[in-house]
Design a protein around this motif. Sequence first.
Motif, PDB file in Angstrom:
ATOM      1  N   LEU A 175       0.825  -1.211   0.000  1.00  0.00           N
ATOM      2  CA  LEU A 175       0.000   0.000   0.000  1.00  0.00           C
ATOM      3  C   LEU A 175       0.856   1.256   0.000  1.00  0.00           C
ATOM      4  N   GLY A 176       1.893   1.295   0.847  1.00  0.00           N
ATOM      5  CA  GLY A 176       2.720   2.492   0.950  1.00  0.00           C
ATOM      6  C   GLY A 176       3.397   2.834  -0.365  1.00  0.00           C
ATOM      7  N   PHE A 177       3.968   1.821  -1.022  1.00  0.00           N
ATOM      8  CA  PHE A 177       4.642   2.068  -2.301  1.00  0.00           C
ATOM      9  C   PHE A 177       3.624   2.473  -3.375  1.00  0.00           C
ATOM     10  N   ARG A 178       2.409   1.949  -3.281  1.00  0.00           N
ATOM     11  CA  ARG A 178       1.352   2.319  -4.215  1.00  0.00           C
ATOM     12  C   ARG A 178       1.013   3.808  -4.065  1.00  0.00           C
ATOM     13  N   LEU A 179       0.956   4.277  -2.821  1.00  0.00           N
ATOM     14  CA  LEU A 179       0.690   5.692  -2.566  1.00  0.00           C
ATOM     15  C   LEU A 179       1.798   6.572  -3.141  1.00  0.00           C
ATOM     16  N   ARG A 181       3.858   5.929  -5.632  1.00  0.00           N
ATOM     17  CA  ARG A 181       3.753   5.954  -7.095  1.00  0.00           C
ATOM     18  C   ARG A 181       2.636   6.894  -7.544  1.00  0.00           C
ATOM     19  N   ALA A 182       1.501   6.808  -6.874  1.00  0.00           N
ATOM     20  CA  ALA A 182       0.372   7.665  -7.228  1.00  0.00           C
ATOM     21  C   ALA A 182       0.707   9.129  -6.981  1.00  0.00           C
ATOM     22  N   ALA A 183       1.469   9.418  -5.921  1.00  0.00           N
ATOM     23  CA  ALA A 183       1.846  10.799  -5.609  1.00  0.00           C
ATOM     24  C   ALA A 183       2.682  11.408  -6.724  1.00  0.00           C
ATOM     25  N   ASN A 184       3.521  10.605  -7.354  1.00  0.00           N
ATOM     26  CA  ASN A 184       4.391  11.100  -8.408  1.00  0.00           C
ATOM     27  C   ASN A 184       3.672  11.271  -9.745  1.00  0.00           C
ATOM     28  N   GLU A 185       2.477  10.690  -9.853  1.00  0.00           N
ATOM     29  CA  GLU A 185       1.766  10.731 -11.137  1.00  0.00           C
ATOM     30  C   GLU A 185       0.500  11.593 -11.092  1.00  0.00           C
ATOM     31  N   ALA A 186      -0.083  11.763  -9.911  1.00  0.00           N
ATOM     32  CA  ALA A 186      -1.374  12.443  -9.801  1.00  0.00           C
ATOM     33  C   ALA A 186      -1.220  13.960  -9.813  1.00  0.00           C
ATOM     34  N   GLU A 187      -2.318  14.659 -10.133  1.00  0.00           N
ATOM     35  CA  GLU A 187      -2.305  16.111 -10.209  1.00  0.00           C
ATOM     36  C   GLU A 187      -2.631  16.769  -8.877  1.00  0.00           C
ATOM     37  N   SER A 188      -3.141  16.014  -7.913  1.00  0.00           N
ATOM     38  CA  SER A 188      -3.507  16.573  -6.618  1.00  0.00           C
ATOM     39  C   SER A 188      -3.506  15.471  -5.571  1.00  0.00           C
ATOM     40  N   ALA A 191      -6.537  13.253  -6.055  1.00  0.00           N
ATOM     41  CA  ALA A 191      -6.316  12.370  -7.203  1.00  0.00           C
ATOM     42  C   ALA A 191      -5.348  11.248  -6.835  1.00  0.00           C
ATOM     43  N   MET A 192      -4.365  11.550  -5.988  1.00  0.00           N
ATOM     44  CA  MET A 192      -3.434  10.519  -5.503  1.00  0.00           C
ATOM     45  C   MET A 192      -4.187   9.402  -4.778  1.00  0.00           C
ATOM     46  N   LEU A 193      -5.085   9.777  -3.864  1.00  0.00           N
ATOM     47  CA  LEU A 193      -5.849   8.784  -3.116  1.00  0.00           C
ATOM     48  C   LEU A 193      -6.750   7.977  -4.036  1.00  0.00           C
ATOM     49  N   ALA A 194      -7.401   8.653  -4.984  1.00  0.00           N
ATOM     50  CA  ALA A 194      -8.297   7.960  -5.909  1.00  0.00           C
ATOM     51  C   ALA A 194      -7.527   6.975  -6.786  1.00  0.00           C
ATOM     52  N   ALA A 195      -6.328   7.374  -7.234  1.00  0.00           N
ATOM     53  CA  ALA A 195      -5.539   6.506  -8.106  1.00  0.00           C
ATOM     54  C   ALA A 195      -5.012   5.284  -7.367  1.00  0.00           C
ATOM     55  N   ALA A 196      -4.739   5.426  -6.074  1.00  0.00           N
ATOM     56  CA  ALA A 196      -4.170   4.326  -5.293  1.00  0.00           C
ATOM     57  C   ALA A 196      -5.229   3.370  -4.763  1.00  0.00           C
ATOM     58  N   ALA A 197      -6.498   3.778  -4.785  1.00  0.00           N
ATOM     59  CA  ALA A 197      -7.560   2.984  -4.159  1.00  0.00           C
ATOM     60  C   ALA A 197      -7.873   1.718  -4.952  1.00  0.00           C
TER      61      ALA A 197
END
Length: 300
Positions: A175-179, A181-188, A191-197
């Motif tokens: 989960l942590g690594f997924r977050l 990755r999402a932080a580096n790709e998302a616009e906000s 969006a980071m939370l939505a992409a990682a869910a």
Amino acid sequence: FARAGVHIANAVGADRLMFGSGSGNADLLARAGALMAQGDFDTMYRDAERENPDKGAGALRQMLLCRLLGEDAATLTNPNDILGVEYFRYAELSGGLQCVPIPRRTDETASATELRHMMTDGDLSSAMPFIPIAAREIFTKSDFLPENRLYDAEQLYFSLADPNPENIAEASGGLGFRLIRAANEAESGEAMLAAAATKKFTVARLRRAALYMTCGITRADLREDPHFTTVLAIGREGREILRAASRRGDIRIVTKPSDPPGGCVEQYKRSSAADRLYAALPQNRLPSGYFSAATPYTEK
């Protein structure tokens, strides 16, 4: 959260723990808590987790409660009752603290979630009738903080610091690594939370994990009993209770943030880190340590 709350209530000598409840059904909450306090519930949970690897913790817990309580379990799905069951569970395990659920929504009350939405939407006048008179002035002068400011700060931290989530609470299983990755790709942050869910990694769990990663809270930290507590509001009877608790020494009561008592320095540091984070988020940034330094409301 519930285990810590019950521990603090017992340590200060409280005879009851009162909390908000969606259903207000004390008998059903107590039944569910007593079933979860039994040793075989943990075994059932581990078995269910192994058999259903794609289900998150909340879904697994509800599945087992349905098995134990039948149709009654369907009334315990709102967040307040989920927490309420845990209060009853740990009260049962700790030996006798009385739990008193208070219905969260009646004609004369509103839930904390409803009040937060009113305030962040700028509808303070609708919230005022549900706020104690002594507290209303504070809210009229407050800078209300949209949740997305926290998520944006967490996203920025993950992008810049690239933290190691290996031992962080709630961040296991990738989960942590997924977050990150999402932080580096998302616009906000949202969006980071939505992409990682995912079905297993719910947004609620991701929010907790993101906060723990930002503040460095490990799984071992969460297993510790609270070594200290603070006071938000107090009356005459409460002062007597706290004096007695201080004499017993079962828990430290911090009244001066500049002087954390011995035995709880590390826990206090972690609490202070969260305090500094939240103080930095409002549009008009607050002084570091603002919340821990706030004077408790004292009933005259």
